[in-house]
Scaffold this active site. Structure first.
Site, PDB file in Angstrom:
ATOM      1  N   LYS A   1      46.177 -13.669 -30.346  1.00 32.25           N
ATOM      2  CA  LYS A   1      47.410 -13.558 -31.445  1.00 32.25           C
ATOM      3  C   LYS A   1      48.628 -13.750 -30.568  1.00 32.25           C
ATOM      4  CE  LYS A   1      46.969  -9.563 -33.925  1.00 32.25           C
ATOM      5  NZ  LYS A   1      46.834  -8.345 -34.259  1.00 32.25           N
TER       6      LYS A   1
ATOM      7  N   GLU B   1      43.589 -13.079 -19.635  1.00 34.59           N
ATOM      8  CA  GLU B   1      42.513 -13.865 -19.269  1.00 34.59           C
ATOM      9  C   GLU B   1      42.223 -15.058 -20.239  1.00 34.59           C
ATOM     10  OE1 GLU B   1      41.402  -9.406 -19.190  1.00 34.59           O
ATOM     11  OE2 GLU B   1      42.630 -10.452 -20.143  1.00 34.59           O
TER      12      GLU B   1
ATOM     13  N   GLY C   1      41.306  -6.298 -32.841  1.00 34.97           N
ATOM     14  CA  GLY C   1      40.401  -7.523 -32.455  1.00 34.97           C
ATOM     15  C   GLY C   1      38.996  -7.384 -32.556  1.00 34.97           C
ATOM     16  N   ARG C   2      38.461  -6.249 -32.504  1.00 32.07           N
ATOM     17  CA  ARG C   2      37.015  -5.997 -32.839  1.00 32.07           C
ATOM     18  C   ARG C   2      36.561  -6.100 -34.272  1.00 32.07           C
ATOM     19  NH1 ARG C   2      39.870  -1.812 -30.910  1.00 32.07           N
ATOM     20  NH2 ARG C   2      39.730   0.268 -32.002  1.00 32.07           N
TER      21      ARG C   2
ATOM     22  N   GLU D   1      34.773   0.955 -28.425  1.00 30.32           N
ATOM     23  CA  GLU D   1      36.260   1.014 -28.284  1.00 30.32           C
ATOM     24  C   GLU D   1      36.990   1.563 -29.392  1.00 30.32           C
ATOM     25  OE1 GLU D   1      38.172  -2.891 -26.411  1.00 30.32           O
ATOM     26  OE2 GLU D   1      38.604  -3.164 -28.692  1.00 30.32           O
TER      27      GLU D   1
ATOM     28  N   HIS E   1       9.165  -3.984 -23.128  1.00 26.44           N
ATOM     29  CA  HIS E   1       8.453  -4.202 -22.032  1.00 26.44           C
ATOM     30  C   HIS E   1       9.366  -3.989 -20.987  1.00 26.44           C
ATOM     31  CE1 HIS E   1       4.739  -6.158 -23.139  1.00 26.44           C
ATOM     32  NE2 HIS E   1       5.257  -6.269 -24.474  1.00 26.44           N
TER      33      HIS E   1
ATOM     34  N   LYS F   1      44.405  -3.384 -16.576  1.00 23.13           N
ATOM     35  CA  LYS F   1      45.108  -4.679 -16.546  1.00 23.13           C
ATOM     36  C   LYS F   1      46.175  -4.622 -15.932  1.00 23.13           C
ATOM     37  CE  LYS F   1      43.570  -6.496 -21.186  1.00 23.13           C
ATOM     38  NZ  LYS F   1      44.012  -7.047 -22.520  1.00 23.13           N
TER      39      LYS F   1
END
Length: 547
Positions: free
Chosen positions: A208, A214, A268-269, A354, A385, A513
């Site tokens: 944005k 990152e 964001g999510r 979050e 399994h 961060k």
């Protein structure tokens, strides 16, 4: 005004008393006592079916939970969200991911801005662009059509579009291959770049602000890789941005005409419905992307209008709250019995943890109960399994959400029958368990001696009484996937209101961060041991020695 603490509310206190009564309930007996339990504890909405009957609760439990929802103002907060009120109080923002999937004629404004017009203007630009790429009209700098698309983002800018593209692979363009890079670990970018040709690769930079550390490191690496094969003026044909920072993208070399914006009221999510979903529209086409939005909108309408007792997201949230608060369940396992949903558990990890992984209320007061459980899981039948051993016989009780499509997108019907058989049988096994007397009878039937029976019986006993939900759809389609995601979004929202949390900020990601910038500077330059503890200093020293 500070809200009343959750534990002080009459409904919560009534639930505490009720939970004492429920401690000895066995689901086997609840089913035996009520032949209509399945019919009474299942619901359909927006193309989905939810069976919540395999939980340790009864009708009175649900009545008390519905009363708690009303007492905590869930409906009022829901209405405020849909109306565009700034319910994200720590950032003074509206929360309007629901507006991203509303039809064109929806009437909604925020701070005097016509939200619906803005959303559909961006959707029109997405359609024009994705149609051009998918048809082969959009050409790279050497005149070749695009064959590979690399989405560079992190968090919701990666988890959402990646999960959806994988889930809808049956609808994907046969000549376009999607790649996703999010990790600052260079192995992630290296693995993607070694598979593609710079002449036919399109990069999407999803940030944005165009400053996410990152994402921008990965974007600069991609830019340098591309410029090793082409001139700078060719960047405009191979890089587009999902951003709002026009100056930064121009400096990067991206044509502002190829910038797709979104808004500060999109977390964001919750952003896959926005221009962040550009990779989805490229992969499946704008028509199926529109179906994806419509499926979510159908769940929105159900959530917005149905009474608490007949509201699928509310019920899923309330049952989960009961399991967390009164049964002491510290985690929830997501078990999609559909391989194409293999990234859905990871997607829900961010959505839920979050959003509600918080320890203070909206007013900054300590929460007086446990909040968000840990979310984890893998697709069935693989999980059977692996971690299902713990779910069946471990010391902790972990609720499970089973998710399945009744019809497959392939023609291997025997496989699908076996898949559904495993899904339904596991939910039954978690509910019923196997008593030690039943185990003894089985072992006697095998002809074992009394001594062997007594030796093996404890190991083969299953306590059962372990809660689960089952969510079914006819097919996994863009529309049903949209509804499924929206179902969990609203479930998360409801639980956040019950706990009086702000589910739409994420300050917990910031501290690491900030410290990472300090450590990175030391890894590149002179150490500053006074800034750290002995462990951190020792780790920095070992890393510097390895260079």
């Amino acid at each position: 005004m500070t809200a009343i603490p959750l534990t002080s509310t009459p409904s919560f206190q009534a639930l505490e008393t009720h939970a004492v009564e429920a401690e000895d309930w066995e689901m086997r007996h609840l089913f035996a006592a009520d032949p209509q339990r399945f019919e009474r504890m299942s619901i359909e909405a927006a193309g989905l079916f939810l069976d919540y009957s395999k939980n340790r609760l009864d009708g009175r439990t649900l009545e008390l939970l519905a009363s708690l929802a009303r007492e905590r103002g869930v409906e009022a907060r829901r209405d405020a969200m849909f109306a565009g009120e700034k319910i994200n109080n720590t950032e003074n923002r509206a929360v309007l991911h629901t507006a991203l999937r509303a039809p064109r004629d929806a009437q909604l404004s925020v701070d005097g801005q016509d939200v619906s017009a803005d959303v559909h203007a961006v959707l029109a630009r997405i359609k024009t662009f994705t149609d051009a790429v998918r048809s082969g009209d959009w050409l790279g700098h050497t005149g070749k059509p695009i064959t590979d698309i690399i989405n560079i983002g992190i968090g919701g800018s990666d988890l959402g579009p990646k999960m959806v593209c994988l889930a809808l692979r049956q609808y994907s363009h046969p000549s376009l291959t999607m790649h996703f890079v999010s990790n600052v670990d260079g192995h992630d970018m290296d693995a993607a770049l070694e598979k593609v040709n710079p002449e036919t690769t399109l990069f999407i930079i999803a940030s944005k602000t165009f400053t996410t550390a990152e994402t921008m490191m990965n974007a600069q690496t991609a830019r340098m890789w591309f410029l090793a094969h082409a001139q700078e003026e060719a960047l405009a044909k191979h890089f587009v941005a999902v951003s709002t920072n026009v100056e930064a993208i121009k400096k990067f070399g991206i044509d502002p005409a190829n910038m797709f914006p979104f808004w500060d009221w999109v977390g964001g999510r919750y952003s896959v419905w926005s221009a962040i979903g550009l990779p989805v529209a490229l992969a499946v086409g704008f028509g199926y992307f529109s179906d994806f939005l419509a499926g979510a909108h159908a769940m929105d309408q159900h959530f917005r209008t149905a009474a608490v007792e007949e509201n699928m997201p509310m019920l899923l949230a309330l049952v989960g709250f009961w399991n967390r608060q009164f049964l002491g369940c510290t985690s929830v396992s997501i078990a999609p019995y559909h391989q194409d949903l293999n990234r859905f558990p990871a997607y829900l990890q961010q959505l839920d943890m979050e959003s509600n992984g918080k320890r203070v209320t909206r007013e900054g007061e300590p929460v007086d109960t446990p909040t968000c459980p840990a979310i984890w899981g893998e697709p069935g039948t693989n999980g059977q399994h692996a971690y299902f051993q713990l779910l069946h016989q471990g010391t902790d009780v972990t609720p499970i959400d089973f998710i399945a499509a009744l019809r497959p997108a392939h023609e291997l019907q025997n496989h699908h029958t076996a898949l559904l058989a495993n899904c339904f049988a596991q939910s039954e096994a978690f509910m019923k368990g196997k008593t030690i007397d039943e185990v003894r009878l089985d072992l006697q039937g095998q002809g074992l001696s009394l001594g062997e029976i007594e030796r093996l019986a404890p190991h083969k006993t299953f306590p059962g009484n372990r809660p689960s939900n089952t969510i079914l759809m006819e097919y996994l389609t863009p529309a049903t996937l949209g509804a499924l995601i929206a179902l969990y979004e609203h479930k998360t929202f409801v639980q956040g209101v019950l706990w009086d949390l702000n589910s739409f900020d994420q300050w917990g990601v910031e501290l690491g961060k900030v410290l990472a910038k300090q450590v990175e500077a030391e890894l590149k330059g002179e150490p500053r041991p006074e800034q750290h503890d002995s462990s951190t200093n020792g780790l920095i020293a070992r890393a510097k020695a390895a260079v």
